[in-house]
Motif scaffolding. Structure first.
Motif, PDB file in Angstrom:
ATOM      1  N   ILE A 387       3.425   6.094 -17.295  1.00 47.41           N
ATOM      2  CA  ILE A 387       3.610   6.899 -16.086  1.00 47.41           C
ATOM      3  C   ILE A 387       2.521   6.575 -15.062  1.00 47.41           C
ATOM      4  O   ILE A 387       2.777   6.512 -13.852  1.00 47.41           O
ATOM      5  N   MET A 388       1.295   6.348 -15.535  1.00 47.75           N
ATOM      6  CA  MET A 388       0.212   5.999 -14.614  1.00 47.75           C
ATOM      7  C   MET A 388       0.483   4.668 -13.919  1.00 47.75           C
ATOM      8  O   MET A 388       0.208   4.510 -12.724  1.00 47.75           O
ATOM      9  N   ALA A 389       1.044   3.711 -14.655  1.00 47.73           N
ATOM     10  CA  ALA A 389       1.391   2.423 -14.048  1.00 47.73           C
ATOM     11  C   ALA A 389       2.483   2.601 -12.999  1.00 47.73           C
ATOM     12  O   ALA A 389       2.427   1.991 -11.913  1.00 47.73           O
ATOM     13  N   GLU A 390       3.478   3.453 -13.298  1.00 45.66           N
ATOM     14  CA  GLU A 390       4.545   3.727 -12.324  1.00 45.66           C
ATOM     15  C   GLU A 390       3.992   4.429 -11.091  1.00 45.66           C
ATOM     16  O   GLU A 390       4.386   4.131  -9.955  1.00 45.66           O
ATOM     17  N   LEU A 391       3.076   5.372 -11.307  1.00 48.95           N
ATOM     18  CA  LEU A 391       2.478   6.095 -10.192  1.00 48.95           C
ATOM     19  C   LEU A 391       1.657   5.153  -9.323  1.00 48.95           C
ATOM     20  O   LEU A 391       1.684   5.245  -8.088  1.00 48.95           O
ATOM     21  N   GLN A 392       0.915   4.245  -9.945  1.00 49.31           N
ATOM     22  CA  GLN A 392       0.114   3.271  -9.195  1.00 49.31           C
ATOM     23  C   GLN A 392       1.010   2.433  -8.287  1.00 49.31           C
ATOM     24  O   GLN A 392       0.686   2.184  -7.120  1.00 49.31           O
ATOM     25  N   MET A 393       2.154   1.999  -8.812  1.00 45.58           N
ATOM     26  CA  MET A 393       3.090   1.206  -8.024  1.00 45.58           C
ATOM     27  C   MET A 393       3.687   2.040  -6.894  1.00 45.58           C
ATOM     28  O   MET A 393       3.833   1.569  -5.754  1.00 45.58           O
ATOM     29  N   LEU A 394       4.033   3.294  -7.204  1.00 46.08           N
ATOM     30  CA  LEU A 394       4.593   4.184  -6.188  1.00 46.08           C
ATOM     31  C   LEU A 394       3.614   4.392  -5.040  1.00 46.08           C
ATOM     32  O   LEU A 394       3.992   4.328  -3.865  1.00 46.08           O
ATOM     33  N   LEU A 395       2.349   4.626  -5.359  1.00 50.26           N
ATOM     34  CA  LEU A 395       1.337   4.851  -4.314  1.00 50.26           C
ATOM     35  C   LEU A 395       1.157   3.600  -3.464  1.00 50.26           C
ATOM     36  O   LEU A 395       0.998   3.704  -2.230  1.00 50.26           O
ATOM     37  N   ALA A 396       1.181   2.428  -4.078  1.00 50.44           N
ATOM     38  CA  ALA A 396       1.042   1.182  -3.321  1.00 50.44           C
ATOM     39  C   ALA A 396       2.204   1.002  -2.348  1.00 50.44           C
ATOM     40  O   ALA A 396       2.010   0.616  -1.191  1.00 50.44           O
ATOM     41  N   GLN A 397       3.425   1.307  -2.811  1.00 52.15           N
ATOM     42  CA  GLN A 397       4.595   1.186  -1.944  1.00 52.15           C
ATOM     43  C   GLN A 397       4.545   2.188  -0.798  1.00 52.15           C
ATOM     44  O   GLN A 397       4.901   1.869   0.344  1.00 52.15           O
ATOM     45  N   GLU A 398       4.086   3.411  -1.089  1.00 48.97           N
ATOM     46  CA  GLU A 398       3.998   4.430  -0.039  1.00 48.97           C
ATOM     47  C   GLU A 398       3.019   4.009   1.053  1.00 48.97           C
ATOM     48  O   GLU A 398       3.273   4.202   2.240  1.00 48.97           O
ATOM     49  N   LYS A 399       1.895   3.429   0.655  1.00 50.53           N
ATOM     50  CA  LYS A 399       0.915   2.991   1.650  1.00 50.53           C
ATOM     51  C   LYS A 399       1.483   1.886   2.529  1.00 50.53           C
ATOM     52  O   LYS A 399       1.229   1.860   3.740  1.00 50.53           O
ATOM     53  N   GLU A 400       2.271   0.977   1.931  1.00 43.70           N
ATOM     54  CA  GLU A 400       2.899  -0.083   2.710  1.00 43.70           C
ATOM     55  C   GLU A 400       3.875   0.508   3.734  1.00 43.70           C
ATOM     56  O   GLU A 400       3.894   0.109   4.904  1.00 43.70           O
ATOM     57  N   GLU A 401       4.702   1.470   3.287  1.00 47.38           N
ATOM     58  CA  GLU A 401       5.684   2.069   4.188  1.00 47.38           C
ATOM     59  C   GLU A 401       5.004   2.848   5.312  1.00 47.38           C
ATOM     60  O   GLU A 401       5.418   2.791   6.468  1.00 47.38           O
ATOM     61  N   ILE A 402       3.957   3.578   4.972  1.00 49.52           N
ATOM     62  CA  ILE A 402       3.249   4.372   5.977  1.00 49.52           C
ATOM     63  C   ILE A 402       2.595   3.466   7.014  1.00 49.52           C
ATOM     64  O   ILE A 402       2.581   3.769   8.211  1.00 49.52           O
ATOM     65  N   ASN A 403       2.066   2.327   6.577  1.00 46.34           N
ATOM     66  CA  ASN A 403       1.478   1.379   7.519  1.00 46.34           C
ATOM     67  C   ASN A 403       2.501   0.917   8.537  1.00 46.34           C
ATOM     68  O   ASN A 403       2.190   0.726   9.718  1.00 46.34           O
ATOM     69  N   CYS A 404       3.756   0.734   8.067  1.00 45.08           N
ATOM     70  CA  CYS A 404       4.833   0.334   8.991  1.00 45.08           C
ATOM     71  C   CYS A 404       5.177   1.464   9.949  1.00 45.08           C
ATOM     72  O   CYS A 404       5.356   1.265  11.143  1.00 45.08           O
ATOM     73  N   GLU A 405       5.284   2.682   9.414  1.00 43.54           N
ATOM     74  CA  GLU A 405       5.732   3.819  10.220  1.00 43.54           C
ATOM     75  C   GLU A 405       4.725   4.215  11.290  1.00 43.54           C
ATOM     76  O   GLU A 405       5.093   4.678  12.373  1.00 43.54           O
TER      77      GLU A 405
END
Length: 498
Positions: A387-405
């Motif tokens: 779950i921690m590995a999945e959360l780490q990936m989720l947080l990385a993707q969120e930061k990428e999307e927020i940078n775009c937005e």
């Protein structure tokens, strides 16, 4: 010039495409308003990701997708296509997307098809490609997606099918549906039902996973198969796999398993679910399990479910006269699969006859017996790390999307001629805000799951996991703050432009 815009404009195409690969195609197109550098970048993105959920009207979904495909740079090949479809999406429309993907040498396709009615037939004639290497086809519904014919995928190496029925209209023996996939190496069939006898014959198949399956006779002829996993399947399995080195079996049913020589088999994990309403005192059930164990005569590393040993202990007379088949055994592990908290279940009584059967031919083999309490703690630690590995990936993707937005154009503001496009996004504004709230809830939920699992984790692993969790919690708080800020900023920005 705005420094933030500079950084956006200076990004390489590879980096931009990496960012766009994390989001669906609809939102990838919307990034064209970020800067002049990004205006047409999406047209050359090698990733396409279409989901019916991202469109306000399912009836317009095919037309919208058609417009996207017609606007895309046709000179750019595709590396990956993802589709999430519903009943309303016709198979003719799916075929149109497939034809486009195959004409652009797509290498990976993932299709999730949601349906609520009867079984639907998914014609495999849609799949004819010389470039496709990885295919995932998942049905989501009360019934199965049916497949009645083979397909022609010469380059395919990995295939994952879920909730699929192989239907034989003539009700005779199936031929090999994968005969025209000569390079297939990895095959996973999950929750698949086979109507009739079924054969897989592949010279290059090296990994086969069968989960929650139902069939009459499943015949596997794979001379180079290395790893075989069977979980909760019903029916007779016949294998000819002389190079099989690793086998994992987990089933709650009486398991019918016939093998034509297992001379290379070194590692076996064998588990049987045992429920209170099942009687394992009958000779027939125990005999079937013993027949399977007899096939593992070359195994070096054997892991047995505690329940298997209990079955042997309840039928001592069946093994008391048998010599131990495990002459090459170096390690025996006994691990429970039933992790219910019950003091009675913690007790393991292994009669001498069972010990002799398991270890008589290899008295120097190491023996490790895990209690249910110990096994639960070990699995909790593994689940927490996953779950921690999945959360780490989720947080990385969120930061990428927020940078775009949150990025701006070179002028530091959205130019006037783009106002019409911004207005078209207005309908999505509140959906994006709601989506942000759902993401925050998911982050909190994952953190809560990890905390709950840590209540029962071995002390040797808890400190390491706690340290990593503290770092993840700090990063989660940072991302949640970014999500909250970015979504709140959407409203005034859109209001000013309208």
């Amino acid at each position: 010039m705005n420094a933030e815009a500079d950084r956006l404009s200076s990004l390489s195409d590879d980096v931009i495409n990496k960012i766009l690969s994390y989001i669906d195609t609809k939102h990838a197109i919307q990034t064209s308003i970020l800067s002049s550098r990004w205006k047409n970048t999406w047209k050359s993105n090698p990733h396409l990701n279409f989901s019916c959920e991202d469109f306000t009207s399912l009836s317009k979904f095919p037309d919208d997708v058609t417009r996207v495909l017609s606007s895309r740079n046709n000179e750019i090949e595709l590396s990956c296509v993802k589709l999430s479809l519903y009943d309303e999406a016709s198979l003719a429309f799916v075929k149109k997307i497939m034809n486009y993907a195959f004409s652009h040498n797509v290498q990976k396709i993932s299709i999730i098809y949601y349906y609520g009615g009867d079984d639907i037939e998914f014609p495999l004639s849609l799949f004819i490609s010389r470039s496709l290497k990885d295919l995932t086809l998942i049905g989501r519904g009360w019934k199965h997606m049916t497949i009645t014919s083979c397909w022609d995928l010469q380059a395919l190496t990995s295939l994952h099918l879920c909730n699929v029925m192989f239907m034989n209209k003539n009700h005779d023996e199936f031929g090999d549906l994968f005969a025209k996939c000569p390079n297939l190496k990895n095959l996973t069939l999950n929750n698949c039902e086979i109507d009739g006898d079924f054969t897989i014959s592949h010279s290059k198949l090296s990994n086969l996973t069968l989960k929650n399956g139902y069939w009459y006779v499943f015949n596997v002829v794979a001379p180079h198969l290395k790893d075989l996993t069977i979980v909760n399947c019903k029916g007779k399995l016949m294998i000819s796999t002389p190079e099989l080195s690793s086998l994992m079996v987990e089933t709650e049913y009486s398991f019918s398993f016939l093998a034509d020589g297992l001379s290379s088999l070194e590692k076996v994990d064998f588990y049987i679910w045992r429920y209170e309403f099942m009687s394992w005192t009958t000779d027939s059930n125990a005999s079937e399990i013993i027949d399977v164990l007899q096939m593992f005569h070359n195994v070096k590393y054997l892991t047995l479910g505690l329940e298997v040993v209990e079955i042997l202990a309840s039928n001592v007379d069946l093994v008391s006269h048998l010599p131990s088949p495990f002459a090459k055994l170096t390690s025996l592990k006994i691990c429970p699969i039933d992790l219910r908290e019950d003091e009675e279940l913690e007790k393991l009584n292994m009669p001498t006859e069972v010990k002799n059967y398991l270890l008589g031919a290899s008295p120097s083999a190491t023996v490790t017996i895990f209690s249910r309490k110990e096994m639960k703690a070990i699995r909790n630690a593994a689940t927490a790390q996953t779950i921690m590995a999945e959360l780490q990936m989720l947080l990385a993707q969120e930061k990428e999307e927020i940078n775009c937005e949150t990025a701006h154009t070179d002028e530091g503001k959205l130019v006037k001629e783009e106002n019409a496009q911004i207005r078209n996004c207005w309908n999505d504004l509140f959906a994006q805000i709601e989506k942000g709230g759902n993401k925050i809830n998911r982050i909190f939920s994952m953190l809560d799951q990890i905390e709950d699992l840590l209540k029962n984790v071995p002390a040797s692993k808890k400190d390491m996991i706690q340290a990593r969790l503290s770092s993840l919690r700090a990063e989660s708080n940072f991302v949640i703050k970014l999500i909250t800020t970015s979504k709140a900023a959407l409203v005034p920005d859109f209001v000013k432009l309208l």
